[in-house]
Design a protein around this motif. Structure first.
Motif, mmCIF file in Angstrom:
data_model
loop_
_atom_site.group_PDB
_atom_site.id
_atom_site.type_symbol
_atom_site.label_atom_id
_atom_site.label_comp_id
_atom_site.label_asym_id
_atom_site.label_seq_id
_atom_site.Cartn_x
_atom_site.Cartn_y
_atom_site.Cartn_z
ATOM 1 N N TYR A 1 0.841 -1.194 0.000
ATOM 2 C CA TYR A 1 0.000 0.000 0.000
ATOM 3 C C TYR A 1 0.879 1.247 0.000
ATOM 4 O O TYR A 1 1.889 1.296 0.690
ATOM 5 C CB TYR A 1 -0.903 -0.019 1.230
ATOM 6 N N GLN A 2 0.475 2.229 -0.767
ATOM 7 C CA GLN A 2 1.145 3.527 -0.775
ATOM 8 C C GLN A 2 0.109 4.619 -0.522
ATOM 9 O O GLN A 2 -0.971 4.593 -1.116
ATOM 10 C CB GLN A 2 1.817 3.790 -2.127
ATOM 11 N N PRO A 3 0.403 5.587 0.345
ATOM 12 C CA PRO A 3 -0.536 6.698 0.546
ATOM 13 C C PRO A 3 -0.633 7.541 -0.728
ATOM 14 O O PRO A 3 0.236 7.471 -1.592
ATOM 15 C CB PRO A 3 0.079 7.484 1.709
ATOM 16 N N PRO A 4 -1.694 8.349 -0.854
ATOM 17 C CA PRO A 4 -1.907 9.114 -2.098
ATOM 18 C C PRO A 4 -0.715 9.947 -2.560
ATOM 19 O O PRO A 4 -0.471 10.041 -3.750
ATOM 20 C CB PRO A 4 -3.111 10.002 -1.766
ATOM 21 N N HIS A 5 0.044 10.538 -1.648
ATOM 22 C CA HIS A 5 1.161 11.390 -2.080
ATOM 23 C C HIS A 5 2.349 10.587 -2.588
ATOM 24 O O HIS A 5 3.287 11.152 -3.122
ATOM 25 C CB HIS A 5 1.592 12.337 -0.953
ATOM 26 N N GLU A 6 2.306 9.258 -2.463
ATOM 27 C CA GLU A 6 3.369 8.399 -2.990
ATOM 28 C C GLU A 6 2.866 7.443 -4.075
ATOM 29 O O GLU A 6 3.631 6.677 -4.630
ATOM 30 C CB GLU A 6 3.986 7.568 -1.863
ATOM 31 N N ARG A 7 1.590 7.464 -4.360
ATOM 32 C CA ARG A 7 1.013 6.471 -5.267
ATOM 33 C C ARG A 7 0.942 6.924 -6.718
ATOM 34 O O ARG A 7 1.072 6.125 -7.627
ATOM 35 C CB ARG A 7 -0.390 6.104 -4.799
ATOM 36 N N TRP A 8 0.707 8.213 -6.967
ATOM 37 C CA TRP A 8 0.505 8.678 -8.328
ATOM 38 C C TRP A 8 1.598 9.640 -8.768
ATOM 39 O O TRP A 8 2.087 10.445 -7.990
ATOM 40 C CB TRP A 8 -0.848 9.373 -8.466
#
Length: 135
Positions: A39-46
């Motif tokens: 899992y990656q939080p939103p600030h690291e996912r896109w």
């Protein structure tokens, strides 16, 4: 004579991508049979979307799930033939982040069960005879 390719540069056999929660799994080449990112939080996912057709003063997130349809789109749904992923993370906390992309990112983030976050994703052991260590 060409240089040997690194293991990460070799093609994968199959890739599954969930358009609902954006998790993905690859069945790759030997020795990396299965890969399932954590899992990656939103600030690291896109990554930030890149296109001459996008306004420069608004940062849109590149929709990785849509990219598996062989075209590019933003999380907020803008589609362009020349839309691509940039080498930079999309930062939802910045003032210029697209509000619609932020809303979509929040919805997708809520779909990841809490027990599957923080390194708790269960991966199967490597196939017998594999030289790849368990991950």
């Amino acid at each position: 004579m060409t240089e040997p390719r690194a293991a990460w540069d070799l093609p994968v056999k199959e890739r599954w991508f969930c358009p609902w929660c954006y998790a993905w799994t690859e069945l790759g080449h030997d020795p990396r049979e299965v890969s399932r990112p954590q899992y990656q939080p939103p600030h690291e996912r896109w990554e930030r979307a890149d296109s001459p057709e996008l306004p420069e003063d608004v940062a849109h997130a590149y929709d990785t799930a849509y990219a598996y349809t062989d075209s590019g789109a933003t999380l907020c749904g803008m589609v362009h033939d020349d839309l691509s992923v940039s080498p930079y993370f999309w930062m939802p906390d910045r003032d210029n982040a697209c509000d619609a992309c932020k809303e979509t990112a929040v919805v997708i983030d809520r779909r990841w069960p809490p027990e599957m976050r923080d390194g708790n994703r269960v991966s199967p052991p490597p196939l017998p005879g594999s030289s790849w260590p368990p991950f």
